[in-house]
Write a protein that holds these residues in place. Sequence first.
Motif, PDB file in Angstrom:
ATOM      1  N   LYS A 119       0.845  -1.205   0.000  1.00  0.00           N
ATOM      2  CA  LYS A 119       0.000   0.000   0.000  1.00  0.00           C
ATOM      3  C   LYS A 119       0.877   1.251   0.000  1.00  0.00           C
ATOM      4  CE  LYS A 119      -4.011  -1.923   0.025  1.00  0.00           C
ATOM      5  NZ  LYS A 119      -4.965  -1.734  -1.057  1.00  0.00           N
ATOM      6  N   CYS A 120       1.986   1.191   0.737  1.00  0.00           N
ATOM      7  CA  CYS A 120       2.918   2.333   0.775  1.00  0.00           C
ATOM      8  C   CYS A 120       3.525   2.575  -0.606  1.00  0.00           C
ATOM      9  CB  CYS A 120       4.039   2.065   1.780  1.00  0.00           C
ATOM     10  SG  CYS A 120       3.558   2.320   3.474  1.00  0.00           S
ATOM     11  N   LEU A 121       3.907   1.499  -1.272  1.00  0.00           N
ATOM     12  CA  LEU A 121       4.489   1.653  -2.619  1.00  0.00           C
ATOM     13  C   LEU A 121       3.481   2.334  -3.543  1.00  0.00           C
ATOM     14  CD1 LEU A 121       6.321  -1.764  -3.265  1.00  0.00           C
ATOM     15  CD2 LEU A 121       7.373   0.432  -2.692  1.00  0.00           C
ATOM     16  N   GLU A 122       2.224   1.866  -3.450  1.00  0.00           N
ATOM     17  CA  GLU A 122       1.168   2.476  -4.294  1.00  0.00           C
ATOM     18  C   GLU A 122       1.005   3.964  -3.985  1.00  0.00           C
ATOM     19  OE1 GLU A 122      -2.490   0.285  -3.620  1.00  0.00           O
ATOM     20  OE2 GLU A 122      -1.500  -1.595  -4.150  1.00  0.00           O
ATOM     21  N   ALA A 123       1.231   4.344  -2.713  1.00  0.00           N
ATOM     22  CA  ALA A 123       1.060   5.751  -2.320  1.00  0.00           C
ATOM     23  C   ALA A 123       2.296   6.597  -2.650  1.00  0.00           C
ATOM     24  CB  ALA A 123       0.749   5.832  -0.828  1.00  0.00           C
ATOM     25  N   GLY A 124       3.372   5.940  -3.105  1.00  0.00           N
ATOM     26  CA  GLY A 124       4.562   6.697  -3.515  1.00  0.00           C
ATOM     27  C   GLY A 124       5.688   6.752  -2.491  1.00  0.00           C
ATOM     28  N   VAL A 125       5.603   5.920  -1.441  1.00  0.00           N
ATOM     29  CA  VAL A 125       6.689   5.877  -0.445  1.00  0.00           C
ATOM     30  C   VAL A 125       7.905   5.196  -1.077  1.00  0.00           C
ATOM     31  CG1 VAL A 125       7.378   4.956   1.815  1.00  0.00           C
ATOM     32  CG2 VAL A 125       4.999   5.681   1.431  1.00  0.00           C
ATOM     33  N   LYS A 126       9.108   5.746  -0.775  1.00  0.00           N
ATOM     34  CA  LYS A 126      10.336   5.089  -1.248  1.00  0.00           C
ATOM     35  C   LYS A 126      10.903   4.225  -0.114  1.00  0.00           C
ATOM     36  CE  LYS A 126      11.407   9.164  -2.335  1.00  0.00           C
ATOM     37  NZ  LYS A 126      12.271  10.333  -2.280  1.00  0.00           N
ATOM     38  N   PHE A 127      11.602   3.165  -0.492  1.00  0.00           N
ATOM     39  CA  PHE A 127      12.151   2.251   0.528  1.00  0.00           C
ATOM     40  C   PHE A 127      13.626   1.984   0.285  1.00  0.00           C
ATOM     41  CE2 PHE A 127       7.694   1.381   1.060  1.00  0.00           C
ATOM     42  CZ  PHE A 127       7.568   1.016   2.399  1.00  0.00           C
ATOM     43  N   LEU A 128      14.353   1.919   1.380  1.00  0.00           N
ATOM     44  CA  LEU A 128      15.696   1.332   1.358  1.00  0.00           C
ATOM     45  C   LEU A 128      15.593   0.106   2.246  1.00  0.00           C
ATOM     46  CD1 LEU A 128      18.456   4.057   2.019  1.00  0.00           C
ATOM     47  CD2 LEU A 128      18.254   2.540   0.042  1.00  0.00           C
ATOM     48  N   GLN A 129      15.648  -1.097   1.657  1.00  0.00           N
ATOM     49  CA  GLN A 129      15.538  -2.314   2.466  1.00  0.00           C
ATOM     50  C   GLN A 129      16.930  -2.902   2.677  1.00  0.00           C
ATOM     51  OE1 GLN A 129      12.120  -4.928   1.670  1.00  0.00           O
ATOM     52  NE2 GLN A 129      11.633  -3.589  -0.031  1.00  0.00           N
ATOM     53  N   LYS A 130      17.003  -3.850   3.589  1.00  0.00           N
ATOM     54  CA  LYS A 130      18.287  -4.466   3.976  1.00  0.00           C
ATOM     55  C   LYS A 130      19.311  -3.400   4.310  1.00  0.00           C
ATOM     56  CE  LYS A 130      17.974  -8.905   1.716  1.00  0.00           C
ATOM     57  NZ  LYS A 130      18.459  -9.813   0.753  1.00  0.00           N
ATOM     58  N   THR A 131      18.838  -2.327   4.911  1.00  0.00           N
ATOM     59  CA  THR A 131      19.730  -1.218   5.262  1.00  0.00           C
ATOM     60  C   THR A 131      19.445  -0.812   6.698  1.00  0.00           C
ATOM     61  OG1 THR A 131      19.559  -0.438   2.983  1.00  0.00           O
ATOM     62  CG2 THR A 131      20.453   1.109   4.596  1.00  0.00           C
ATOM     63  N   GLN A 132      20.500  -0.776   7.497  1.00  0.00           N
ATOM     64  CA  GLN A 132      20.318  -0.436   8.909  1.00  0.00           C
ATOM     65  C   GLN A 132      20.770   0.995   9.165  1.00  0.00           C
ATOM     66  OE1 GLN A 132      22.053  -3.304  11.505  1.00  0.00           O
ATOM     67  NE2 GLN A 132      21.241  -2.353  13.348  1.00  0.00           N
ATOM     68  N   VAL A 133      19.972   1.722   9.914  1.00  0.00           N
ATOM     69  CA  VAL A 133      20.411   3.068  10.315  1.00  0.00           C
ATOM     70  C   VAL A 133      21.306   2.906  11.535  1.00  0.00           C
ATOM     71  CG1 VAL A 133      19.639   5.277  11.263  1.00  0.00           C
ATOM     72  CG2 VAL A 133      18.376   4.214   9.389  1.00  0.00           C
ATOM     73  N   THR A 134      22.482   3.537  11.487  1.00  0.00           N
ATOM     74  CA  THR A 134      23.430   3.371  12.593  1.00  0.00           C
ATOM     75  C   THR A 134      23.523   4.619  13.467  1.00  0.00           C
ATOM     76  OG1 THR A 134      25.147   3.932  10.992  1.00  0.00           O
ATOM     77  CG2 THR A 134      24.874   1.601  11.516  1.00  0.00           C
ATOM     78  N   ASP A 135      23.115   5.759  12.914  1.00  0.00           N
ATOM     79  CA  ASP A 135      23.172   6.989  13.720  1.00  0.00           C
ATOM     80  C   ASP A 135      22.238   8.052  13.119  1.00  0.00           C
ATOM     81  OD1 ASP A 135      23.938   8.647  15.743  1.00  0.00           O
ATOM     82  OD2 ASP A 135      25.963   9.029  15.008  1.00  0.00           O
ATOM     83  N   VAL A 136      21.749   8.926  13.977  1.00  0.00           N
ATOM     84  CA  VAL A 136      20.939  10.067  13.515  1.00  0.00           C
ATOM     85  C   VAL A 136      21.421  11.292  14.263  1.00  0.00           C
ATOM     86  CG1 VAL A 136      18.619  10.971  13.154  1.00  0.00           C
ATOM     87  CG2 VAL A 136      18.932   8.562  13.661  1.00  0.00           C
ATOM     88  N   GLN A 137      21.678  12.353  13.526  1.00  0.00           N
ATOM     89  CA  GLN A 137      22.075  13.589  14.206  1.00  0.00           C
ATOM     90  C   GLN A 137      21.179  14.726  13.777  1.00  0.00           C
ATOM     91  OE1 GLN A 137      26.247  14.115  13.589  1.00  0.00           O
ATOM     92  NE2 GLN A 137      26.722  12.399  14.926  1.00  0.00           N
ATOM     93  N   PHE A 138      20.841  15.561  14.758  1.00  0.00           N
ATOM     94  CA  PHE A 138      20.099  16.775  14.432  1.00  0.00           C
ATOM     95  C   PHE A 138      21.106  17.918  14.414  1.00  0.00           C
ATOM     96  CE2 PHE A 138      17.605  20.545  15.755  1.00  0.00           C
ATOM     97  CZ  PHE A 138      16.779  20.592  14.645  1.00  0.00           C
ATOM     98  N   LEU A 139      21.143  18.646  13.311  1.00  0.00           N
ATOM     99  CA  LEU A 139      22.104  19.750  13.194  1.00  0.00           C
ATOM    100  C   LEU A 139      21.341  21.053  13.452  1.00  0.00           C
ATOM    101  CD1 LEU A 139      23.743  18.414   9.895  1.00  0.00           C
ATOM    102  CD2 LEU A 139      24.460  17.974  12.245  1.00  0.00           C
ATOM    103  N   PRO A 140      21.448  21.590  14.683  1.00  0.00           N
ATOM    104  CA  PRO A 140      20.601  22.727  15.067  1.00  0.00           C
ATOM    105  C   PRO A 140      20.812  23.954  14.177  1.00  0.00           C
ATOM    106  CG  PRO A 140      21.957  21.969  16.917  1.00  0.00           C
ATOM    107  CD  PRO A 140      22.364  21.180  15.734  1.00  0.00           C
ATOM    108  N   LYS A 141      22.062  24.160  13.752  1.00  0.00           N
ATOM    109  CA  LYS A 141      22.360  25.355  12.956  1.00  0.00           C
ATOM    110  C   LYS A 141      21.544  25.352  11.649  1.00  0.00           C
ATOM    111  CE  LYS A 141      26.366  27.754  11.393  1.00  0.00           C
ATOM    112  NZ  LYS A 141      27.684  27.411  10.886  1.00  0.00           N
ATOM    113  N   ASN A 142      21.512  24.162  11.023  1.00  0.00           N
ATOM    114  CA  ASN A 142      20.800  24.067   9.733  1.00  0.00           C
ATOM    115  C   ASN A 142      19.364  23.580   9.906  1.00  0.00           C
ATOM    116  OD1 ASN A 142      23.414  24.494   8.847  1.00  0.00           O
ATOM    117  ND2 ASN A 142      23.794  22.302   8.672  1.00  0.00           N
ATOM    118  N   GLN A 143      18.999  23.259  11.158  1.00  0.00           N
ATOM    119  CA  GLN A 143      17.648  22.744  11.439  1.00  0.00           C
ATOM    120  C   GLN A 143      17.293  21.560  10.550  1.00  0.00           C
ATOM    121  OE1 GLN A 143      14.919  23.940  13.766  1.00  0.00           O
ATOM    122  NE2 GLN A 143      16.880  24.300  14.736  1.00  0.00           N
ATOM    123  N   HIS A 144      18.242  20.668  10.358  1.00  0.00           N
ATOM    124  CA  HIS A 144      17.878  19.422   9.668  1.00  0.00           C
ATOM    125  C   HIS A 144      18.639  18.227  10.251  1.00  0.00           C
ATOM    126  CE1 HIS A 144      21.329  20.178   6.784  1.00  0.00           C
ATOM    127  NE2 HIS A 144      21.466  18.900   7.011  1.00  0.00           N
TER     128      HIS A 144
END
Length: 372
Positions: A106-131
């Motif tokens: 259903k997500c594919l039909e709605a236009g969601v993109k996927f990266l499968q077999k891929t693990q996220v190892t870190d997430v950082q919020f960069l306050p200066k750029n707000q992203h």
Amino acid sequence: MFENEIIIIGGGLSGLTAAYLLAKQGKSVLVIEKKAYPFHRVCGEYVSNEVRDFLIKEGLFPFEHFPASINHFRLSAVNGEAADFPLELGGFGISRFVLDHHFYQKCLEAGVKFLQKTQVTDVQFLPKNQHFRVETSDGTLLPASYVLGAYGKRSKIDKKLNRNFAQQRSPYIGVKYHIQTDGQEDHVVSLHNYSGGYLGINKIENGHFNLCYLGSRAQLRDAGSIGAMEEKYLFANPLIREIFEKAHFLWDRPEVINEISFATKTPVENNILMLGDAAGMITPLCGNGMAIAIHTGKLAADSFLKHSKLGDIQKAYQKEWKAFFQTRLRLGRNVQKLFGAPMVSSLAVNLLKNSSFLSRKLIRQTHGDPIR
Ligand SMILES: Cc1cc2nc3c(=O)[nH]c(=O)nc-3n(C[C@H](O)[C@H](O)[C@H](O)COP(=O)(O)OP(=O)(O)OC[C@H]3O[C@@H](n4cnc5c(N)ncnc54)[C@H](O)[C@@H]3O)c2cc1C
């Protein structure tokens, strides 16, 4: 704006629900999932009807897979003494193999993109750029305006984010089988206690049954193997022994997981909205972790669609999350303590058996109202 405005870490029911609703409203969404669909996961596979109408309205209900309809609950104490209650709201049984894959399509039909077999190892919020900057296992860095954490009960990212519960080990394990049996009724979800844990059984699609239990890491270590642990601890409840004796097991070996934690968590962490189990896990015996996961996905999507500033999105989500789930999760933690202890669970079964008011109240308090 980035190629992926919103990155969702984890493609279970919470992440897929949010992805689907956001993509339907024209947002650019990327889901990063460490496995590849379809796949099995440890879960009792009983979905509370809290989400039924919502899924039908959004075109997500898996009608074509013929989920089993369930409207009755059976609870047994460690000694096999059992009590039965009708379930006011009830639910449906369907495997995660089928349900998550259905949501994915259903997500594919709605236009969601996927990266499968891929693990996220870190997430950082960069306050200066707000992203945000999301790092994956192959070293790729992906920028995004918003990140949702829908990665389940526990992940390496929790350690990176210094979340309290991630520093402690959890004593629980989860074990799941799919079986065929003529020893179970189609419309009943049963929960059988044993000393140290509890086991659930209910029908899913294709005439199969899900057999799943929450057990103890210490008992597994003591017994030396899953089979020996079942023989030594689970089969002390005669009803569990009977289920195993009548079962035709469909897999060579069960799915097994560990590190199941019901610790208190927070719904926003390092500017990331946390969804489903990543925000807090309800004890499986309440049978509505999936409904909560789906509901959090909806609340997160609503917050994005109503607000555009990150601070406002977070405030709105946090407020709704607390209103819907804080008390339920707390009650769930207390109910969890009643189970697995021989004396207490027998007392609980007798108490509930003799008071339809109490049993109705307990079921109602740990469940939510149907979501719209
Ligand atoms: C033994 C047991 C029985 C249960 N029985 C029931 C039941 O009968 N009914 C019910 O409603 N609930 C039940 N639950 C609870 C239910 O399974 C969860 O609440 C629900 O799956 C939570 O959904 P979620 O989207 O938060 O996480 P999940 O469904 O766990 O999805 C998280 C996803 O994130 C991925 N992921 C993790 N880390 C990363 C990463 N770093 N990078 C990329 N991807 C990642 C995982 O591969 C996974 O696909 C049970 C749970 C247990 C343990």
